[in-house]
Scaffold this motif. Sequence first.
Motif, PDB file in Angstrom:
ATOM      1  N   ARG A   1      11.231   0.228   3.052  1.00 46.10           N
ATOM      2  CA  ARG A   1      10.354  -0.812   3.589  1.00 46.10           C
ATOM      3  C   ARG A   1       9.014  -0.754   2.851  1.00 46.10           C
ATOM      4  O   ARG A   1       8.555   0.331   2.492  1.00 46.10           O
ATOM      5  N   ALA A   2       8.396  -1.910   2.652  1.00 50.84           N
ATOM      6  CA  ALA A   2       7.056  -1.984   2.061  1.00 50.84           C
ATOM      7  C   ALA A   2       6.038  -2.219   3.168  1.00 50.84           C
ATOM      8  O   ALA A   2       6.295  -2.979   4.110  1.00 50.84           O
TER       9      ALA A   2
ATOM     10  N   GLU B   1       0.827  -1.210   0.000  1.00 52.54           N
ATOM     11  CA  GLU B   1       0.000   0.000   0.000  1.00 52.54           C
ATOM     12  C   GLU B   1       0.862   1.261   0.000  1.00 52.54           C
ATOM     13  O   GLU B   1       0.590   2.198  -0.747  1.00 52.54           O
ATOM     14  N   THR B   2       1.876   1.312   0.845  1.00 52.57           N
ATOM     15  CA  THR B   2       2.782   2.464   0.901  1.00 52.57           C
ATOM     16  C   THR B   2       4.199   1.976   1.169  1.00 52.57           C
ATOM     17  O   THR B   2       4.431   0.802   1.462  1.00 52.57           O
ATOM     18  N   TYR B   3       5.139   2.927   1.086  1.00 52.85           N
ATOM     19  CA  TYR B   3       6.547   2.633   1.361  1.00 52.85           C
ATOM     20  C   TYR B   3       7.098   3.661   2.345  1.00 52.85           C
ATOM     21  O   TYR B   3       6.609   4.801   2.417  1.00 52.85           O
ATOM     22  N   THR B   4       8.114   3.251   3.070  1.00 58.28           N
ATOM     23  CA  THR B   4       8.858   4.151   3.951  1.00 58.28           C
ATOM     24  C   THR B   4      10.317   4.154   3.512  1.00 58.28           C
ATOM     25  O   THR B   4      10.936   3.089   3.407  1.00 58.28           O
ATOM     26  N   LEU B   5      10.841   5.340   3.229  1.00 54.53           N
ATOM     27  CA  LEU B   5      12.241   5.488   2.806  1.00 54.53           C
ATOM     28  C   LEU B   5      13.043   6.037   3.971  1.00 54.53           C
ATOM     29  O   LEU B   5      12.673   7.043   4.578  1.00 54.53           O
ATOM     30  N   GLU B   6      14.153   5.382   4.286  1.00 51.06           N
ATOM     31  CA  GLU B   6      15.026   5.788   5.400  1.00 51.06           C
ATOM     32  C   GLU B   6      16.429   6.015   4.869  1.00 51.06           C
ATOM     33  O   GLU B   6      16.866   5.320   3.951  1.00 51.06           O
ATOM     34  N   TYR B   7      17.152   6.962   5.464  1.00 53.26           N
ATOM     35  CA  TYR B   7      18.510   7.211   5.006  1.00 53.26           C
ATOM     36  C   TYR B   7      19.333   7.876   6.104  1.00 53.26           C
ATOM     37  O   TYR B   7      18.791   8.455   7.059  1.00 53.26           O
ATOM     38  N   CYS B   8      20.636   7.768   5.947  1.00 53.79           N
ATOM     39  CA  CYS B   8      21.585   8.407   6.868  1.00 53.79           C
ATOM     40  C   CYS B   8      22.891   8.609   6.124  1.00 53.79           C
ATOM     41  O   CYS B   8      23.128   7.996   5.085  1.00 53.79           O
ATOM     42  N   ARG B   9      23.714   9.465   6.641  1.00 49.13           N
ATOM     43  CA  ARG B   9      25.033   9.662   6.039  1.00 49.13           C
ATOM     44  C   ARG B   9      25.932   8.458   6.324  1.00 49.13           C
ATOM     45  O   ARG B   9      25.815   7.828   7.381  1.00 49.13           O
TER      46      ARG B   9
END
Length: 401
Positions: free
Chosen positions: A209-210, A166-174
């Motif tokens: 993540r899905a 249904e949706t996605y979550t995008l995560e990031y860091c240096r």
Amino acid sequence: MESTASLEKMPAAFSLFEHYDDSSARSDQMLKQVAVPQPPRLEPQEPNSATSTTIAVYWSINKEDVIDSFQVYCMEEPQDDQEVNDLVEEYRVTVKESYCIFEDLEPDRYYQVWVMAVNFTGCSLPSERAIFRTAPSTPVIRAEDCTVCWNTATIRWQPANPEATETYTLEYCRQHSPEGEGLRSYSGIKGLQLKVNLQPNDNYFFYVRAINTFGTSEQSEAALISTRGTRFRLLRETAHPTLQISSNGTVISFAERRRLTEIPSVLGEELPACGQHYWETTVTDCPAYRLGICSSSAVQAGALGQGETSWYMHCSEPQRYTFFYSGIVSDVHVTERPARVGILLDYNHQRLLFINAESGQLLFIIRHRFNEGVHPAFALEKPGKCTLHLGIEPPDSARHK
């Protein structure tokens, strides 16, 4: 006297035996009075309770029931493409609590679940069966599919089963983040890409993540995205019909040998009007080609290489290169034909550099006030092949020209 004393104690011993016998009889009577438990009642699957490989199951019981343990069953629902006679795997666990977690399941799958209560008298009838579902499969981020331009990046990912998400979550860091700096995230993403503002000349790890109603997938493997180099995609809709673009979007091929009235060309994504952008190209088996940039207005007019909206290098002879810019034409003769050409678009210093990427030799420099975004441009005038090399840092020799 001693014998008499022990004889006197014997009735007390017989009294103990009689007491034990009475207790055992009452225990048998209690066993007959304990009923087999009633079937437990499965609770509906709770939102966000599953992962890609686990489901959490809860149930309730009658307060009057005496229960020693529960037997919980889980069976995968047949898939659409599954053969009728295929074996279906069934899982069973025994627990004391009124809940359990099934592990090592498959993502994006439906499972039938039911439970039975057990005591020393017997086993209850099965509960009504309920359908549970695991969270989606983990998506994949491929760095080569992403666009990176100085201080922005468009992150793209591929889901295993888009219909299950249904949706996605995008995560990031240096990559080398200072102490106390954690993950940043964007949630509720409906599509398969997101543009993110970043710091130039830095490296980042990205994860995705899905998510569906039932839970969240595992975090994807990290994708290293570097703003030290430029990465863009070819716009297939701008490609001349005679050009062929490889599946990974980095090789342009031209095999047509008949004379054409138009120059077969293709453009890359628009580069933002800030910072520096650098890419390299290798042209093979093609004696005549063009490499450079053009403005959006040139794209709309379909006039690559004409007027004052294109800046490019034209190769038509082995050691002669012609540079077109702002209505000016300049010829340059080189002693060594570059096998690989680097192009540096520098908005900070208002210049466009053409470099022999192997030797570091400067072929030509164009100084111009670039005020808008431009598109990388590639044209093959004769049969041959052009290969793009992206995500490369500009050589130090080019930075200080």
